[in-house]
Design an enzyme around this catalytic site. Structure first.
Site, PDB file in Angstrom:
ATOM      1  N   LYS A  66      -3.030  -1.437 -11.451  1.00 14.45           N
ATOM      2  CA  LYS A  66      -2.096  -1.635 -10.339  1.00 14.45           C
ATOM      3  C   LYS A  66      -2.311  -3.032  -9.769  1.00 14.45           C
ATOM      4  CE  LYS A  66      -0.709   0.679  -5.992  1.00 14.45           C
ATOM      5  NZ  LYS A  66      -1.036   1.789  -5.061  1.00 14.45           N
TER       6      LYS A  66
ATOM      7  N   SER B 109       2.949   4.679  -3.996  1.00 10.12           N
ATOM      8  CA  SER B 109       3.153   3.280  -4.324  1.00 10.12           C
ATOM      9  C   SER B 109       2.707   2.874  -5.734  1.00 10.12           C
ATOM     10  CB  SER B 109       2.390   2.409  -3.317  1.00 10.12           C
ATOM     11  OG  SER B 109       0.994   2.626  -3.430  1.00 10.12           O
TER      12      SER B 109
ATOM     13  N   SER C 296      -0.428   7.930  -2.989  1.00  5.03           N
ATOM     14  CA  SER C 296       0.104   6.915  -3.893  1.00  5.03           C
ATOM     15  C   SER C 296      -0.345   7.017  -5.347  1.00  5.03           C
ATOM     16  CB  SER C 296      -0.240   5.512  -3.369  1.00  5.03           C
ATOM     17  OG  SER C 296       0.584   5.189  -2.289  1.00  5.03           O
TER      18      SER C 296
END
Lengths: 489, 484
Positions: free
Chosen positions: B76, B151, B175
């Site tokens: 990420k 996210s 997330s």
């Protein structure tokens, strides 16, 4: 002198906020060297530059040193304290928040006694640990200050230096008390070894909260804050100037405005930095990246037990040994002088004799040379050699001064060697002294007659003549005795 | 040989490498080819550097490593990668290149994992759909008209689409788990403090953890073994309490699951609810016992979360001031420069949360908002403590819905926030939770969330493996099967 500042029915109310940079190897929240004077922006990392993702880790040694200072200030060290974020935007604050402590400081509720004539006690509100900001240099401004500068650069070497902020209650009643308090506090922190407290380098900085009020009133007047005084002397002068300014305002029927002021020691003037209307809302909240600091009672007891002799205790010991208060205070608070004195007294074995030498010859020499005691070529060991020769009667005071000067000039010389080389051993031998005395008496029949006629003070002149004739080496006591014996014969 | 990377687990990839059936370079190349083929449409990667990836793979081939060495991974873009741009999905960090890697990336490097690139996310991890990325939304491999969740939507999409065998995400309020559920994956949010946050661009420090997003529960365990470590660079990290074990599927005799029935009444989509009820039946068929539990304060989690997380974020994001790195918009004085830089650099959702957080911490409001929210947080933690006095783990749907259409919730922040009602309380309590695929609802994946007490990762992984075996879920989206 150390009574309160009182004028025209008003008295002074003063509290101090003192920032001490702790002398740890690394910074407060990262492993960067905590060092003064390096090339700008060389002792920096992801953490003290506040790069994304950087996390603080508290410096355990800074916590330990702070607890030691807190104990020396008579503070309570809570079992748990907490770091908080204090938020403000400024280029010297890379995270735009300072990791500080808010409602749970490391040290709370202390009290600090300043001994000597007009002794007083100052309550310590708290002492908390935080990180220093980076150093802003305002290029083109007046003496590096922001007024009139063309642009600013930032040195992050200082960002993250451990700072212990010590806050007092408004217990000080005069600039002189402020001076005495700060001097003793500084000596205490230095004795502990937590900081060198060099105000010129900024490793100790003091702000003063100053107000006046009618004598006998229990309330407080509006206070102003004097920022960043960089010497103990300027602190006292700045407070004095501010008290006078406030008194002038009040007597003229005007109000004192709450503001932050800068004292310029060169002009003695005060300039306003900002008024309180611009005060920040720092939006404190507990620092989620750090766990609370916990203190084990056994560890604290051990820390307290391991504290060195502190200046207050030292003062008591020295006055107990018979030294005058003024001397004891100086030898308790002047850090380098104190260390020098201790070593000398230990070697000489007589507190008063050692004190006389330190306060006399040594101080004169240090003042003349403009150096601190630890920088003197006349080390305690060398001076002790000289003092020993005086104590055992080998030389007299007059010769001792000459030998001291020789020790200053030639770092390789030792006292006994100087005495030997220059033939300064005192003349105490009865035959030799007798010959000198007889010669002087023969040369000064008028004075002899005067003495015999009852003007005994004439003997001083005769002693001086004998001393001169001996080349300054005569044993003054023996000489006196012999003279009296001959004159009364 | 041509390697079919679609649906390839990391465990299987490691077996191929160790059996010398392929090289790390060939494996990396296969993923790079796959990325080139499908990521134009999905937009799940923000940064791919084929040369760098292949060089790292060749290095692994040459060093003859063991274990997971040579297996590719995606990170990420909230995780700092030394020498590789890290944007956090924000314009304010456009072009920023970290000087150090996050601890978890460093440990990935130590294990010999080969980075394929950095994945898309909601700006600073603030969002539940990846639509708040400053670099454009990511699409769901199950239905490209829908969001992948967020996210960590980019990390979910790369694994579901065969563009990486596994990925690391971060979870501040759901997330990892919600995008895992939306994309048919396994996602583990570890116990707070068991994985280092050093180098993770901070959103809300007291809530977030890094965790694996994988095709299987065993892969999640394997990746957790790599990242769950004590770190002297994160004062809140003490590592796992016990080593992470590789789970085997089996019966659940003696296990008691708590089901917070009252929470389920709060607007769960019919299909999601149906799949959830089926999993409850599966649990019983495996020998587990189901009991009702109450989490009376959990429903206030959303409100507490949207005070605490923005409060922390408002401070964490203050460092993006244009002075030292990242975007700077020049202006006549420093204050104007701050304002212009932050105005240009932050997106609307980030600004909204900075405003909320600044307000919640302001003098006069601090006690009513921040302090009150912390009290609620304590009560929620106690709710879970009390529940775990009775049960081994709690079952909930991961999200109340399946993946929603792109754009559907952009104008309604509250509806967006509400998608995290089942995940947020877990972050507030600092406890671990695992999301495992729970079957499809109208062709879209749903997730089963298994919540356990602190440091119960091994239990969660074992329970997850049991459900996984019963569901026999195929994590490859139909559209992705034909796309290669």
């Amino acid at each position: 002198m150390s009574g309160g500042w009182q004028r025209d029915g008003y008295e002074a109310v003063i509290g101090l906020e003192i920032h001490v940079q702790l002398d740890t190897a690394s910074k407060m929240f990262c492993a960067c060297p905590n060092r003064f004077g390096d090339e700008p922006n060389t002792n920096v990392c992801m953490v003290c530059l506040a790069h994304p993702g950087a996390l603080p880790v508290a410096n355990a040694e800074a916590v330990r040193q702070s607890a030691r200072v807190g104990l020396a200030l008579g503070c309570r060290i809570p079992a748990a304290s907490e770091f908080s974020r204090k938020q403000y935007f400024y280029p010297d604050s890379p995270k735009a928040y300072q990791i500080s402590q808010y409602d749970q400081p490391l040290c709370a509720e202390g009290s600090f006694h300043v001994p000597g004539e007009g002794a007083f006690t100052v309550r310590i509100t708290r002492a908390h640990l935080e990180e220093d900001a980076a150093k802003m240099i305002h290029a083109g401004g007046d003496a590096g200050r922001i007024q009139g500068s063309a642009g600013s650069v930032v040195d992050f070497n200082r960002a993250g230096t451990p700072l212990l902020e010590i806050v007092t209650e408004p217990d000080l009643r005069s600039p002189e008390q402020a001076r005495r308090f700060l001097t003793l506090l500084r000596a205490t922190v230095v004795a502990i070894g937590a900081s060198d407290c060099d105000m010129e380098k900024g490793s100790l900085r003091a702000d003063a909260n100053v107000s006046i009020r009618p004598i006998g009133s229990a309330g407080y007047g509006t206070k102003t804050e004097l920022k960043n005084m960089n010497s103990v002397r300027f602190l006292a002068r700045g407070i004095e100037a501010e008290l006078e300014r406030q008194l002038g305002l009040v007597l003229a029927g005007e109000e004192v405005r709450q503001e932050t002021l800068h004292f310029d020691p060169a002009t003695g003037g005060l300039t306003s930095l900002r008024s309180k209307e611009e005060a920040h809302d720092y939006r404190y909240f507990p620092e989620p990246d750090l766990l609370p600091v916990t203190q084990d009672p056994d560890d604290l007891a051990a820390l307290a037990g391991q504290l060195p002799e502190l200046p207050v205790a030292r003062f008591a010991r020295l006055t107990g040994a018979g030294l005058p208060e003024a001397t004891a205070l100086l030898l308790a608070t002047e850090v380098e002088l104190a260390a020098y004195y201790d070593e000398l007294a230990g070697r000489v074995g007589d507190a008063k004799v050692a004190a006389n030498w330190v306060m006399g010859e040594l101080q004169a020499h240090l003042n003349a040379a403009g150096i601190a005691a630890d920088a003197s070529p006349v080390t305690p060991a060398r001076l002790a050699g000289l003092v020993g020769l005086v104590v055992d009667g080998t030389i007299n005071q007059t010769s001792a001064k000459e030998v001291f000067q020789a020790l200053v000039e030639d770092p390789a010389a030792d006292a006994a060697g100087v005495v030997e080389a220059r033939g300064l051993a005192q003349v105490g031998d009865a035959d030799e002294l007798g010959a000198i005395v007889d010669g002087v008496l023969a040369d000064h029949p008028e004075e002899v007659a005067a003495f015999k006629g009852g003007r005994e003070q004439v003997i001083g002149f005769l002693v001086g003549q004998c001393m001169k004739a001996s080349g300054g080496r005569a044993d003054a006591k023996a000489l006196q005795a012999l003279l009296r014996e001959r004159l009364s014969a | 040989m041509a390697i079919d990377v679609i649906g390839l687990t990391a465990e299987r990839a490691a077996a191929l490498l160790r059996g010398r059936e392929c090289t790390s370079e060939e494996l990396a190349q296969a993923y790079l080819d796959r990325i080139a083929a499908v990521d134009g449409e999905l937009h799940s990667y923000l940064h791919v550097d084929p040369e760098r990836t292949l060089a790292a793979a060749r290095e692994q081939d040459a060093s003859g490593g063991d274990g997971l060495a040579g297996v590719p991974i995606a990170y990420k873009d909230l995780l700092s990668t030394r020498g590789v741009p890290t944007t956090a999905g924000s314009r304010i960090l456009e072009g920023f290149v970290p000087i150090e890697s996050a601890d978890v990336v460093r440990w990935g490097d130590e294990a010999g994992l080969v980075s394929l690139g950095k994945t898309n996310l909601d700006e600073f991890a603030m969002g539940s759909s990846t639509e708040h990325s400053a670099y454009g939304p990511t699409r769901n491999p199950w239905d490209v008209a829908r969001v992948p969740g967020g996210s960590s939507g980019g990390s979910a999409a790369v694994v579901a689409s065969g563009c990486a065998p596994w990925a690391l995400g971060t979870d501040t309020g759901g997330s990892i788990r919600q995008p895992a559920a939306f994309c048919g994956l396994v996602g583990l949010m570890p116990t707070y403090g068991s994985v280092s946050r050093f180098g993770v661009v901070a959103f809300a420090c007291s809530l977030e953890q890094v965790g694996p997003m994988t095709l299987t529960v065993r892969d999640a365990a394997l990746l957790q073994q790599v990242i769950a470590r004590d770190s002297d660079r994160d004062a809140t990290c003490t590592g796992p309490r016990e080593p992470i074990a590789l789970p085997e599927a089996g019966r659940l005799d003696g296990i008691t699951f708590g089901v917070p029935r009252a929470e389920l009444e709060a607007g769960v989509e019919e299909g999601v609810r149906a799949r959830f009820d089926e999993s409850l039946a599966i649990a019983e068929s495996l020998g587990a016992r189901l009991v009702d539990v109450e989490l009376p304060y959990a429903r206030h989690g959303l409100a507490a979360y949207y005070v605490i997380a923005p409060a922390e974020a408002s401070a964490n994001l203050s460092r993006f001031d244009g002075v030292r790195y990242g975007l700077r918009v020049d202006a006549p004085d420093v204050r104007a420069m701050y304002e212009a830089t932050r105005d240009a650099g932050f997106g609307a959702e980030v600004k909204r949360r900075i405003m909320i957080g600044t307000y919640a911490l302001s003098a006069g409001y601090h006690d009513a908002y921040y302090v009150q929210a912390q009290r609620v947080r304590t009560l929620i933690r106690r709710d879970f403590d009390a529940a775990f006095g009775q049960v081994d783990a709690i079952l909930l749907p991961t999200a109340p819905t399946t993946a929603f259409p792109i754009g559907a919730r952009l104008d309604d922040p509250l509806a967006m926030y509400a998608n995290d009602i089942f995940t947020l309380p877990v972050n507030l309590a600092g406890i671990p939770a695992l999301s495992v695929p729970n079957g499809l609802s109208e062709g879209l994946p749903t997730g089963l969330q298994i919540i356990g007490p602190a440091h119960s990762e091994n239990l969660l992984l074992r329970l997850g493996a049991a459900f996984e075996a019963e569901h026999a879920f195929d994590p490859v989206p139909p559209a992705m099967r034909s796309a290669s």
